[in-house]
Design an enzyme around this catalytic site. Structure first.
Site, PDB file in Angstrom:
ATOM      1  CG  HIS A  67      -8.998   1.417 -81.941  1.00 50.39           C
ATOM      2  ND1 HIS A  67      -8.821   1.383 -82.880  1.00 50.39           N
ATOM      3  CD2 HIS A  67      -8.989   0.975 -80.895  1.00 50.39           C
ATOM      4  CE1 HIS A  67      -8.589   0.109 -83.482  1.00 50.39           C
ATOM      5  NE2 HIS A  67      -8.687  -0.458 -82.145  1.00 50.39           N
ATOM      6  CD  GLU A  68      -7.050   0.659 -77.471  1.00 49.70           C
ATOM      7  OE1 GLU A  68      -7.429  -0.169 -76.618  1.00 49.70           O
ATOM      8  OE2 GLU A  68      -6.394  -0.082 -78.392  1.00 49.70           O
ATOM      9  CG  HIS A  71     -11.678  -1.833 -78.407  1.00 54.30           C
ATOM     10  ND1 HIS A  71     -12.419  -2.900 -79.426  1.00 54.30           N
ATOM     11  CD2 HIS A  71     -10.676  -1.530 -78.813  1.00 54.30           C
ATOM     12  CE1 HIS A  71     -11.396  -3.204 -80.694  1.00 54.30           C
ATOM     13  NE2 HIS A  71     -10.935  -2.327 -80.515  1.00 54.30           N
TER      14      HIS A  71
END
Length: 377
Positions: A67-68, A71
């Site tokens: 998820h990170e 980003h």
């Protein structure tokens, strides 16, 4: 983030883990082994459930990392400088050293994480369907089903429109595009985040009163985290607004007291540290090249009996690990780099020549002074 351990690099980004990751790893394993798996896959031993719980919690941490990293990857493509990714108690965080150049880029960076969580939820769900139909794989089916559900919840929760959640970033991007004012949009997003934080704290207290201590405590903690992060983000937004067009050269300290890399630690302490007022010294060689930075904390790591034979070059923090800035750089752009890892200071270089140093105290003093112009006493 302090108290973090460097794990390595993934996709070119430094990845670290806060000590609290160990806590959440064991807690999730306990939840799986003690409740979820015995219900979805009955008939196994306690050791088997714990093994499944550990695997499931590790896979969840991997999905949080994905998820990170999503980003970070999208941010890098947009020209945003990424410091790294850190996993901790409440998930993870990708730290950026600069801001998105446009509302569209801001929106893309924000939605990349939840879309990744949705993809993981879909993949885990398909794996659960396949494993659930296979005899003898009920435990694996229980883990993948749980993983799918948690990632779906994370994706949906993260899209709640309030900073610091991804939904708050989306709200900021939309308001930025509509008004053309990024700072105003950021303040609105953080206000929404604060409201949500207060709401979650209140909801957690209701859970506690209704006799659900675990759910109540976790809800209060999550609400408190969102509230604290939203307050910090709003303060950072106000700071950027106050600094406006201030340049690094306007606040830097100059000239700078430097240290010779060939000097012994003992001589540096006696000649400069004891009689000075500085907590860090840029290290410059005889050719005028900046080698790095030495701080009082680094000097304290040298045993007293070794100080006379240990050179400054042996304990210097390399320039590659020190925050740097150009004198003509806007000061707000430097703020994300004044992290604990950099000692909350940056060396100011003009074509590799040291011309000054900026500390967080310099920035704070400038913010307080400029606040007098807009909020007179």
């Amino acid at each position: 983030m302090r108290d973090s351990v460097r794990l390595g690099r993934v996709a070119g980004f430094p990845v670290s883990a806060h000590w609290s990751v160990g806590v959440i790893l064991l807690l999730l394993a306990w939840v799986l082994a003690g409740g979820v798996l015995p219900q979805t896959a009955p008939g196994h031993s306690a050791a088997t459930y714990w093994l499944g719980g550990l695997v499931g919690s590790f896979l969840l941490l991997c999905s949080l990392l994905a998820h990170e990293l999503a980003h970070a990857v999208v941010a890098r493509r947009a020209g945003v400088e990424v410091e790294g990714v850190t996993l901790w108690l409440f998930g993870g965080v990708a730290t950026f050293r600069s801001e998105a150049p446009s509302p569209r880029d801001d929106l893309r960076i924000a939605v990349a994480g939840p879309l990744t969580s949705l993809a993981v939820a879909l993949g885990s769900g398909l794996a659960w369907v396949a494993l659930d139909r296979s005899p003898g794989l009920d435990l694996a089916a229980g883990v993948t089903g749980w993983l799918s559900t948690i990632n779906l919840v994370l994706a949906v929760f993260n899209m709640v429109p309030g900073a610091p959640l991804d939904g708050g970033r989306v709200l900021r991007a939309v308001l930025w595009a509509r008004t053309g004012d990024r700072e105003r949009a950021a303040v609105s997003a953080t206000r929404a985040g604060r409201a949500m934080g207060y709401a979650l704290v209140g909801l957690g207290l209701v859970f506690l009163l209704l006799g659900d201590p675990v759910g109540g405590v976790w809800t209060v903690l999550i609400g408190w985290f969102i509230l604290a992060a939203a307050n910090a983000e709003q303060e950072a937004t106000v700071t950027r607004t106050l600094l406006g067009a201030v340049l690094v050269r306007d606040v830097m300290s100059s000239p700078v007291v430097t240290a010779d890399p060939a000097l012994s630690v003992e001589d540096l302490i006696e000649r400069q540290v004891l009689s000075g007022r500085h907590s860090a010294y840029p290290v410059v060689d005889e050719d005028g090249r900046v080698v790095g930075l030495v701080t009082l904390r680094q000097l304290r790591t040298v045993p007293a009996q070794r100080r006379d034979v240990t050179r400054v070059r042996d304990v210097v923090l390399p320039l590659s690990e020190v925050a740097t800035a150009a004198p003509t750089e806007p000061l707000p752009g430097l703020l994300p780099r004044l992290t604990p890892g950099s000692g909350r200071r940056a060396l100011v270089l003009d074509e590799d020549r040291l011309v000054g140093i900026v500390t967080l105290a310099d920035v704070s003093r400038t913010v307080e002074a400029r606040a007098l112009l807009t909020h007179p006493a």
